[in-house]
Design a protein around this motif. Structure first.
Motif, PDB file in Angstrom:
ATOM      1  N   ALA A   1       1.204   4.256  -8.958  1.00 25.45           N
ATOM      2  CA  ALA A   1       0.876   4.810  -7.647  1.00 25.45           C
ATOM      3  C   ALA A   1       2.126   4.910  -6.781  1.00 25.45           C
ATOM      4  N   ILE A   2       2.147   5.883  -5.910  1.00 27.76           N
ATOM      5  CA  ILE A   2       3.249   6.026  -4.968  1.00 27.76           C
ATOM      6  C   ILE A   2       3.218   4.888  -3.952  1.00 27.76           C
TER       7      ILE A   2
ATOM      8  N   THR B   1     -10.073   0.464  -5.821  1.00 26.99           N
ATOM      9  CA  THR B   1     -10.814   1.001  -6.966  1.00 26.99           C
ATOM     10  C   THR B   1     -11.844   2.019  -6.519  1.00 26.99           C
ATOM     11  N   ASP B   2     -12.529   1.722  -5.418  1.00 32.33           N
ATOM     12  CA  ASP B   2     -13.571   2.624  -4.924  1.00 32.33           C
ATOM     13  C   ASP B   2     -13.006   3.801  -4.151  1.00 32.33           C
ATOM     14  N   ALA B   3     -11.830   3.636  -3.594  1.00 31.38           N
ATOM     15  CA  ALA B   3     -11.209   4.701  -2.803  1.00 31.38           C
ATOM     16  C   ALA B   3      -9.742   4.816  -3.202  1.00 31.38           C
ATOM     17  N   PRO B   4      -9.445   5.542  -4.282  1.00 33.27           N
ATOM     18  CA  PRO B   4      -8.080   5.597  -4.812  1.00 33.27           C
ATOM     19  C   PRO B   4      -7.155   6.534  -4.033  1.00 33.27           C
ATOM     20  N   TRP B   5      -6.949   6.218  -2.766  1.00 34.05           N
ATOM     21  CA  TRP B   5      -6.069   7.022  -1.929  1.00 34.05           C
ATOM     22  C   TRP B   5      -5.576   6.202  -0.740  1.00 34.05           C
ATOM     23  N   TYR B   6      -4.491   6.673  -0.148  1.00 36.33           N
ATOM     24  CA  TYR B   6      -4.011   6.137   1.118  1.00 36.33           C
ATOM     25  C   TYR B   6      -4.743   6.860   2.249  1.00 36.33           C
ATOM     26  N   THR B   7      -5.173   6.108   3.232  1.00 36.43           N
ATOM     27  CA  THR B   7      -5.741   6.702   4.441  1.00 36.43           C
ATOM     28  C   THR B   7      -4.725   6.525   5.557  1.00 36.43           C
ATOM     29  N   ILE B   8      -4.077   7.603   5.935  1.00 47.54           N
ATOM     30  CA  ILE B   8      -3.058   7.575   6.987  1.00 47.54           C
ATOM     31  C   ILE B   8      -3.721   8.016   8.297  1.00 47.54           C
ATOM     32  N   THR B   9      -3.771   7.106   9.253  1.00 50.87           N
ATOM     33  CA  THR B   9      -4.354   7.413  10.558  1.00 50.87           C
ATOM     34  C   THR B   9      -3.227   7.692  11.547  1.00 50.87           C
TER      35      THR B   9
ATOM     36  N   THR C   1      -2.878   8.818  -4.858  1.00 51.41           N
ATOM     37  CA  THR C   1      -1.824   7.937  -5.366  1.00 51.41           C
ATOM     38  C   THR C   1      -0.750   8.702  -6.136  1.00 51.41           C
ATOM     39  N   ASP C   2      -0.985  10.009  -6.330  1.00 52.36           N
ATOM     40  CA  ASP C   2       0.057  10.841  -6.947  1.00 52.36           C
ATOM     41  C   ASP C   2       0.894  11.569  -5.906  1.00 52.36           C
ATOM     42  N   GLY C   3       0.593  11.355  -4.611  1.00 52.19           N
ATOM     43  CA  GLY C   3       1.375  11.957  -3.534  1.00 52.19           C
ATOM     44  C   GLY C   3       0.812  13.247  -2.983  1.00 52.19           C
ATOM     45  N   HIS C   4      -0.282  13.752  -3.559  1.00 50.63           N
ATOM     46  CA  HIS C   4      -0.878  14.989  -3.056  1.00 50.63           C
ATOM     47  C   HIS C   4      -1.864  14.694  -1.918  1.00 50.63           C
TER      48      HIS C   4
END
Length: 357
Positions: A235-236, A262-270, A290-293
């Motif tokens: 992951a990035i 695991t349930d939310a495989p992403w960054y949440t940027i607020t 997690t791949d940067g997209h």
């Protein structure tokens, strides 16, 4: 009719005054809580370097085996500081370390929500918004707000000056006995801020029922669908995720970062855009895989009217929506409510001592 209004106003006030005073006092203390708490932590303001903040996170994880990353949040004071939140090994609670924009730790040791100044302000917040009773408390807060607005309307009906007497009514008089002086001050001060107070309390009622109002208006939750996202390996890092999000809103400030799970495989940027009504924590969101997209974005300034309305209730109640003057007015209205309550109780005591109910 007037006698009925007088009795209704008096006894409604006596029944609810303690509750309203607690709400007013906690509200006053919370208006500038972020600035006050941050001011208690020494350290010069540093330019924001998210790569350095990420390195601080890595060091904290290394120094605290078993602790897991939870999130990172801006301190909210505008001082370029962040709270790095880690979960304890048992997952029972979380603690945070406050760092400056250069990743320098400003507080020794983890700070939990149950310790120090953080505990004090968190306790005030829970008391003010939920009475420590969760959803039931929110409904009680809303009901008390409606009663307070009703009481102010009754008071205005009684205190409204006759034609040509407005200036005299707005100026307190020190003539007469104690009861006469108290009444004059109570009436004058009440007329000064009754209308803005009713508006602010009304927004508070709406804020207490924000979830219910959102449901009635059909406001939907944000975020990608986990089933449609495949986690990348490796992951990035968070700095890369932030770099993917910020170009979409170049003028925005970082409010918070949620890490992949695991349930939310992403960054949440607020993020917080300058035009958003909130001061500290924005509602602009960018979900970065997690791949940067970039998976999805949410721009609150372009959201449906129903969602913008529900999200406007909180900053309108706190005054944030109206800038520094709005926050100052919220602070003054809190003091006004305290003063009105204390004057009202003092008037009742003076009346009671004279043998009158």
């Amino acid at each position: 009719m007037r006698a009925l209004l007088v009795r209704l106003h008096r006894y409604l006030s006596l029944i609810c005054v303690a509750f309203w005073l607690v709400q007013a006092l906690t509200g006053v203390l919370l208006v500038y809580r972020l600035e006050i708490y941050d001011a208690l932590i020494p350290g010069a303001q540093q330019p924001i370097d998210m790569a350095a903040v990420e390195q601080a996170l890595i060091r904290l994880e290394h120094d605290n085996p078993g602790w897991t990353r939870n999130s990172i949040w801006a301190s909210g004071s505008g001082a370029h500081r962040f709270d790095i939140v880690l979960d304890t090994p048992d997952g029972a609670r979380n603690s945070y370390w406050r760092v400056d924009g250069a990743g320098q730790i400003l507080q020794a040791g983890p700070v939990s929500e149950d310790s120090g100044g953080s505990h004090f302000f968190n306790t005030l917040t829970r008391l003010h918004y939920t009475l420590f009773l969760g959803d039931i408390g929110r409904w009680i807060i809303a009901a008390s707000g409606i009663l307070l607005i009703s009481n102010i309307i009754i008071a205005l009906k009684m205190a409204w000056p006759r034609k040509g007497q407005a200036l005299n009514a707005l100026k307190p008089s020190n003539r007469g006995n104690l009861r006469a002086k108290l009444f004059s001050w109570h009436r004058a001060i009440g007329l000064w801020l009754a209308f803005p107070a009713m508006i602010m309390v009304l927004f508070g009622v709406g804020e207490a029922l924000e979830d219910e109002i959102g449901g009635w208006l059909g406001v939907k939750a944000d975020g990608p669908e986990a089933a449609q996202v495949v986690a990348a390996t490796p992951a990035i890092g968070l700095n890369t995720a932030v770099k993917a999000a910020l170009p979409l809103y170049p003028a925005a400030a970082i409010s918070g970062i949620g890490f992949p799970s695991t349930d939310a495989p992403w960054y949440t940027i607020t993020l917080r855009q300058p035009a958003e009504p909130v001061k500290a924590y924005g509602r602009t969101k960018v979900w970065v895989g997690t791949d940067g997209h970039v998976l999805k974005t949410h721009d609150p300034l372009k959201a449906p009217a129903a969602r913008q309305f529900t999200k406007f209730l909180y900053p309108a109640h706190t005054g944030e929506a109206f800038g520094p003057l709005g926050r100052g007015l919220a602070f003054v209205i809190g003091l006004w409510l305290l003063g009105m309550g204390i004057l009202g109780v003092t008037m009742w005591i003076a009346r009671h001592r004279q043998g009158r109910p």
